[in-house]
Design an enzyme around this catalytic site. Structure first.
Site, PDB file in Angstrom:
ATOM      1  N   GLU A 182       0.799  -1.227   0.000  1.00 53.66           N
ATOM      2  CA  GLU A 182       0.000   0.000   0.000  1.00 53.66           C
ATOM      3  C   GLU A 182       0.834   1.280   0.000  1.00 53.66           C
ATOM      4  OE1 GLU A 182      -0.836  -2.677   1.752  1.00 53.66           O
ATOM      5  OE2 GLU A 182      -2.886  -3.151   1.140  1.00 53.66           O
TER       6      GLU A 182
ATOM      7  N   HIS B  22     -11.213  -4.485   9.918  1.00 56.90           N
ATOM      8  CA  HIS B  22     -11.845  -4.358   8.597  1.00 56.90           C
ATOM      9  C   HIS B  22     -13.204  -3.667   8.671  1.00 56.90           C
ATOM     10  CE1 HIS B  22      -8.837  -7.150   7.034  1.00 56.90           C
ATOM     11  NE2 HIS B  22      -9.362  -7.118   5.833  1.00 56.90           N
TER      12      HIS B  22
HETATM   13  C1  LIG Z   1      -2.502  -4.317   4.485  1.00 56.35           C
HETATM   14  C2  LIG Z   1      -3.494  -5.179   3.822  1.00 56.35           C
HETATM   15  N1  LIG Z   1      -3.640  -5.112   2.482  1.00 56.35           N
HETATM   16  C3  LIG Z   1      -4.542  -5.878   1.855  1.00 56.35           C
HETATM   17  C4  LIG Z   1      -5.326  -6.755   2.558  1.00 56.35           C
HETATM   18  C5  LIG Z   1      -6.380  -7.601   1.855  1.00 56.35           C
HETATM   19  N2  LIG Z   1      -5.932  -8.972   1.779  1.00 56.35           N
HETATM   20  C6  LIG Z   1      -6.257  -9.870   2.715  1.00 56.35           C
HETATM   21  S1  LIG Z   1      -5.551 -11.355   2.446  1.00 56.35           S
HETATM   22  C7  LIG Z   1      -4.802 -10.792   1.050  1.00 56.35           C
HETATM   23  C8  LIG Z   1      -3.959 -11.712   0.233  1.00 56.35           C
HETATM   24  C9  LIG Z   1      -2.772 -12.170   1.009  1.00 56.35           C
HETATM   25  O1  LIG Z   1      -2.023 -13.003   0.215  1.00 56.35           O
HETATM   26  P1  LIG Z   1      -0.942 -13.957   0.842  1.00 56.35           P
HETATM   27  O2  LIG Z   1      -0.049 -13.148   1.733  1.00 56.35           O
HETATM   28  O3  LIG Z   1      -0.299 -14.683  -0.259  1.00 56.35           O
HETATM   29  O4  LIG Z   1      -1.735 -14.918   1.803  1.00 56.35           O
HETATM   30  P2  LIG Z   1      -2.794 -16.044   1.394  1.00 56.35           P
HETATM   31  O5  LIG Z   1      -4.124 -15.378   1.327  1.00 56.35           O
HETATM   32  O6  LIG Z   1      -2.376 -16.626   0.104  1.00 56.35           O
HETATM   33  O7  LIG Z   1      -2.725 -17.004   2.518  1.00 56.35           O
HETATM   34  C10 LIG Z   1      -5.104  -9.471   0.825  1.00 56.35           C
HETATM   35  C11 LIG Z   1      -4.610  -8.657  -0.312  1.00 56.35           C
HETATM   36  C12 LIG Z   1      -5.157  -6.790   3.952  1.00 56.35           C
HETATM   37  N3  LIG Z   1      -5.906  -7.565   4.727  1.00 56.35           N
HETATM   38  N4  LIG Z   1      -4.233  -6.012   4.552  1.00 56.35           N
END
Ligand SMILES: Cc1ncc(C[n+]2csc(CCOP(=O)(O)OP(=O)(O)O)c2C)c(N)n1
Ligand SMILES: Cc1ncc(C[n+]2csc(CCOP(=O)(O)OP(=O)(O)O)c2C)c(N)n1
Ligand SMILES: [Mg+2]
Ligand SMILES: [Mg+2]
Lengths: 324, 337, 337, 324
Positions: free
Chosen positions: C70, C139
């Protein structure tokens, strides 16, 4: 000593480096005399980096700078008098006296601002790269980043984003050995800023930042790649900081021997001078002229700054929004 | 009692707490200084010298210099706090909160609640606030309202050395995350401070001056200006009560409202930005809970809605001062309901 | 006019602006979706589907998926904005501001001022606010007050599809950074929306309902609850004016004060945290500038000073509702000055 | 198949993996039936990583988790019934119903919380490492990090800080190929999470995250180093995500073939089973018992959760501060 610069460009480059040095020496003096308010960080010692990098840039190319930004400004073509007025807080300063040393900017010259937030500029610089790419200007975005700033999350994020989006961005790490009073040997866990940047997925060149020609050459390559759409690159330039972190810094964290050694043996101006004289690229006279002109320009700027008017309180609430 | 600067009072508080409890550690950039350099150790004690000498006494295990990496500093401190240490983490300028706010407001502040009361986060974030040093838009802000907005944080803003020491000790012993705001222009302010340890409980305002005509609420550097204003007003026969809340979360509204019940008039002086700031916060409370006793509109004295300018002439015009406080008080005296 | 959801109204606004001006780009995580995966392109259109279809029309050069990063998103958007693009950057949830606030509040917000008026930053940060989806403490926040606090930012909070479209178009064409807050519970709210482009200027409140007994100020999802409350009150003979400020920075205090001059009573309903929040901000303004016409204490209806809880029973108790608004109005009716 | 685990430990490990799978399958079903509120991210497919990592940890060791945290909880020894109650939002849930799936925590077990902020946990985990080091507990701090989260500034900062301070911290990257609907091939500019972590100055092992034994072994090494004061380490485990990003995700960004292929050929439970049977470490009966127990425990937890009471509104304003 491969240099893509011609004779006039070399003179300009030396003149800029010399102007930066004269500028910083004057600012130091004026600050200590109580004529300059705020915090001031001097670029003296690092001139070859800003000038070597910006030698390849036009107004269409944008740079994001640091708290130690005067050198970047001058190398990018900002007006020395308007800069000095800004640093003195005057109404006709480059930013109307609202910015000061830590926020000096000149968007017309592609200088997106000194930045008082360590790690503030790299994300902005990749934004400029994105704009250049999308608008098809052919320009690039360059971020100057200290060794201390190399550890900031914003810097890392910008590196990765630039690779992911294949942006025409160049990251210039100026490793002057210290972030405030902390040595980079401690603060950079890996001990190798260049290698770490490389691990983000871009080519990196490590150079001696006191060697104008080395910087210039490394930048030529990086610029070529960036302009031809091959994505971002990085340069780590080992640099020397002649003054304290800020003017007034007692510098207890480094030995005076270190500083005198730097000034004696690692002064990019001396090195440039002897290199161009040895190789016969420039003459002593040509260099001396630049020395004189630099000092004269800066002296005139200081006089102008002292004579200039302050902003008035009605300026306080302008420039907040487009509407006021 | 000895007369010491606010800087030294804060240093005493940390030193005494670090002696008393070895779980107390200090974490930040150059909080000792000199690591990895060619000069002395204990070379800085923070950019304002507040922690000078601590590394010499407590060692680098407890006075922890870090890279420039505020998210990791705040997060590491929060993680350490929830697992047994009692860290003091330094955020050099409150202006830098933007690179680490998540670890403070989404993590540290919310652990206790999110985890159903099963976590404690005894963390103190020491930071500097305030304009006056000509350090412009990114080094002069008084952003404490942003922290007071967040449930789970406590926010302390001392105005003098005595309060600074007692409140910092209380903050360190507290089991919740505390944002401890030090006004940089006040570091050299002198005051009487007991050499021994003492706590000033967060949430208790200090009545700095008593008068029956108007209540002035002021914080940090504004307390001095309020006192100046009160003297000017006294010369004209107007007697002010000055209340220094000292902590804005929790906020001692009781003391403020009791005073307003007596004076019927309120002026709030705040160096923070005006919109959604502390001045309105207090005004909102009073307009809801002490409306009946108000004799005049509530006046708020704050900077304008602009970033902090660099130029001294502009900065001086920006910061509230005694004159503006006097004007505000006089305005409330004119407008009877 | 067609009846569309707020989601579709926002989509229309972006689509029309992207057609009109190719400097408008959209940047964010999964704003299209599908990059680097084995499935479809245009697979998400943002987690709430608001930008669905845009990548198909405008391509990946202008609908830019990013890593989860971000600070780089906001900084890149700000840097691009000051150098010729007009980016819309998506911050998926306003709760994530803590990892990127610096680029918004110290950079984008301050360029114009720090640089003496010589920079413009036409940046729109689209983000989601609000509780109600049982997404708990990280959230569900309505953190807009933190942005309204910052000089240099504009903050928009639409309550219906018509306003959402017109305000988003205005925000995109504006030359200052705008934080555009979309209440996630309202995405499916339906309303009449012209198919063509139109602007609703930021800084103009909407008078949703007129009545002479009390002024209710409410935002986003709270507007609906205020309407419910007004119906309940009307049944008891109490007629409410409801004002939806629509943008909180700039804030149309004129309209609010004019109404209070008529009704003499004010209730502010705000889903944000109570301390240093918008409810107090408005109360503070009125207590200073319209004190003379107030007939009763100003009431603020907000959640308690706690994080947003997960459990539905707790979350339902947390969010202000029509009953609490009715109670507040009735309290102001009882307490004459 | 070097494993430091004995017979009973192997059974426990399998039982935990199986419990996680059963748990996630139930949560999926209950969510789709409308019984679970909020956002839920399932760990199914990645069981070998959480269990392989946590097999080496005691309650003195702390883990920082992610939004996809159920598996980490169970592997770290959290009570399955209390977890289920929490996910249902009940008063006797692990966090009193205030946290839910994205904030489930159990400090007594050294589980410092799921974290709904991507990149939220790595700084916290190094804090636990610092505390362990300063308090001399012998414990370590472990952060679980997704491939998406590997690009977040907070993650990078934690890596560098851990190296600079030589903290007993371990970074476990769970690369399941996607961050929401974005592939890691795009989002990780370098294309190599492990190498990038290594460039921060720590040893890294890359393993197949469907292979419990590989994870377990890599972790054994990293734990050894961390506990003996040699500083941080990292593991990149290639993982598989059986469900969508969240329950209800239409998953248009990946092909259904990819998912069926994963479930068929890259199921860590099947792989574990055949490996221990082949090598004769465990018997079919022993494994089947675990399967049955897992399902029974989870079913009981669901029943308990459905019968449990909600918090009452008086719980709304408790647990904000030590005082209330
Ligand atoms: C700071 C922040 N940015 C975006 C999100 C939205 N978000 C939640 S899970 C996720 C994907 C995370 O991907 P990864 O780290 O690969 O974990 P996975 O879901 O594959 O376990 C996103 C973008 C968030 N919760 N917090
Ligand atoms: C986010 C943030 N953290 C800390 C500071 C304080 N600070 C200003 S300059 C500086 C040192 C920067 O070091 P480096 O990047 O090496 O640049 P140099 O000063 O050597 O040019 C620090 C810590 C800041 N301005 N912003
Ligand atoms: Mg440096
Ligand atoms: Mg992933």
């Amino acid at each position: 000593m491969g240099t893509p610069l011609n004779h006039d460009e070399l003179i300009t480059a030396y003149g800029q480096m010399r102007t930066i040095r004269a500028f910083e020496e004057s600012v130091n003096e004026e600050f200590l005399d109580g004529n300059i308010p705020g915090f001031v960080h001097l670029y003296a010692g690092q001139e070859a980096i800003a000038v070597g990098v910006c030698a390849h840039l036009s107004d269409e190319d944008k740079i994001g700078s640091t708290h130690r930004g005067h050198g970047h400004c001058i190398a990018k073509g900002c007006d020395v008098r308007a800069m000095m007025l800004e640093i003195f807080g005057k109404k006709d300063g480059l930013c109307g006296g609202k910015g000061g040393s830590m926020h000096i900017a000149d968007l017309d010259r592609g200088m997106l601002g000194a930045n008082a937030i360590v790690g503030g500029a790299p994300p902005l610089a990749i934004g400029a790269a994105l704009a250049a790419k999308n608008l098809g200007t052919g320009g690039i975005g360059v971020a100057f980043i200290g060794d201390g700033a190399s550890n900031q999350g914003t810097t890392f994020e910008a590196l990765n984003m630039a690779v992911a989006l294949k942006l025409p961005a160049i990251f210039v790490f100026e490793n002057n050995g210290y972030g405030e009073g902390t040595g980079h040997d401690f603060a950079v866990g890996s001990g190798d800023i260049g290698a770490l940047a490389g691990a983000f997925g871009m080519p990196v060149t490590c150079v001696d930042g006191t060697d104008f020609f080395a910087v210039c050459e490394a930048m030529a390559d990086a610029v070529d790649r960036a302009r031809s759409g091959d994505g971002p690159g990085a340069i780590e330039a080992k640099a020397t900081r002649f003054y304290g972190h800020y003017v007034g810094d007692p510098e207890r964290y480094r030995s005076s021997i270190e500083v005198s050694e730097l000034r004696e043996h690692h002064d990019c101006l001396k090195i440039f001078r002897s290199r161009v004289l040895e190789s016969g690229l420039l003459t002593e006279n040509e260099l001396d002229d630049q020395d004189r002109e630099a000092v004269a320009e800066v002296d005139a700027a200081v006089l102008a700054a002292k004579a200039a008017s302050d902003p008035t309180s009605s300026d306080l609430i302008t420039d907040v929004y487009a509407g006021y | 009692m000895t007369t010491v600067s606010m800087r030294d009072a804060l240093n005493q508080a940390m030193r005494e707490e670090m002696r008393r409890d070895e779980r107390v550690v200090l974490i930040g950039e150059d909080v000792s200084g000199g690591l990895g350099g060619t000069g002395e150790d204990d070379a800085m004690g923070g950019v304002f010298g507040v922690s000078q000498g601590l590394v010499s006494e407590f060692g680098r295990e407890r006075v922890i210099d870090t890279p420039i990496t505020e998210s990791a500093i705040m997060g590491m401190a929060a993680g350490a706090a929830m697992t047994g240490l009692r860290p003091i983490a330094e955020l050099m300028f409150i202006d830098f909160m933007g690179v680490c706010f998540d670890q403070i407001f989404n993590q540290a502040a919310k652990f206790r609640y999110m985890f159903g009361g099963k976590a404690a986060t005894p963390l103190v974030v020491r930071t500097t606030i305030g304009a006056g040093f000509r350090t412009a838009a990114q080094h002069s802000q008084s952003l404490y309202a942003l922290f007071a907005h967040i449930p789970g944080l406590k926010v302390v803003i001392p105005s003098n050395p005595y309060d600074a020491k007692g409140l910092l000790i209380d903050a360190i012993r507290d089991d919740d995350p505390v944002i401890f705001c030090e006004h940089k222009v006040l570091y050299d302010t002198m005051g009487d401070v007991p050499e021994e340890s003492y706590r000033i409980p967060m949430g208790e305002a200090n009545i700095v001056r008593s008068g029956t005509d108007v209540t002035i609420v002021a914080l940090a550097r504004m307390v001095g200006f309020a006192l100046e204003a009160a003297e000017l007003l006294a010369a004209k026969g107007v007697e002010s009560t000055i209340i220094d809340p000292r902590t804005i979360s929790p906020l001692d509204m009781e003391t403020i409202i009791e005073s307003v019940e007596e004076t019927g008039r309120l002026v709030v002086v705040d160096e923070g930005y005006p919109r959604c700031g502390l001045a309105s916060d207090i005004a909102g409370e009073v307009a809801e809970h002490a409306f009946g006793v108000l004799k005049a509109p509530i006046k708020r004295v704050t900077p304008p809605h602009t970033p902090v300018p660099f130029s001294p002439t502009l900065e001086d015009a920006y910061i509230p001062d005694a004159c503006r406080i006097v004007d505000a008080v006089q305005a409330t005296l004119k407008q009877e309901r």
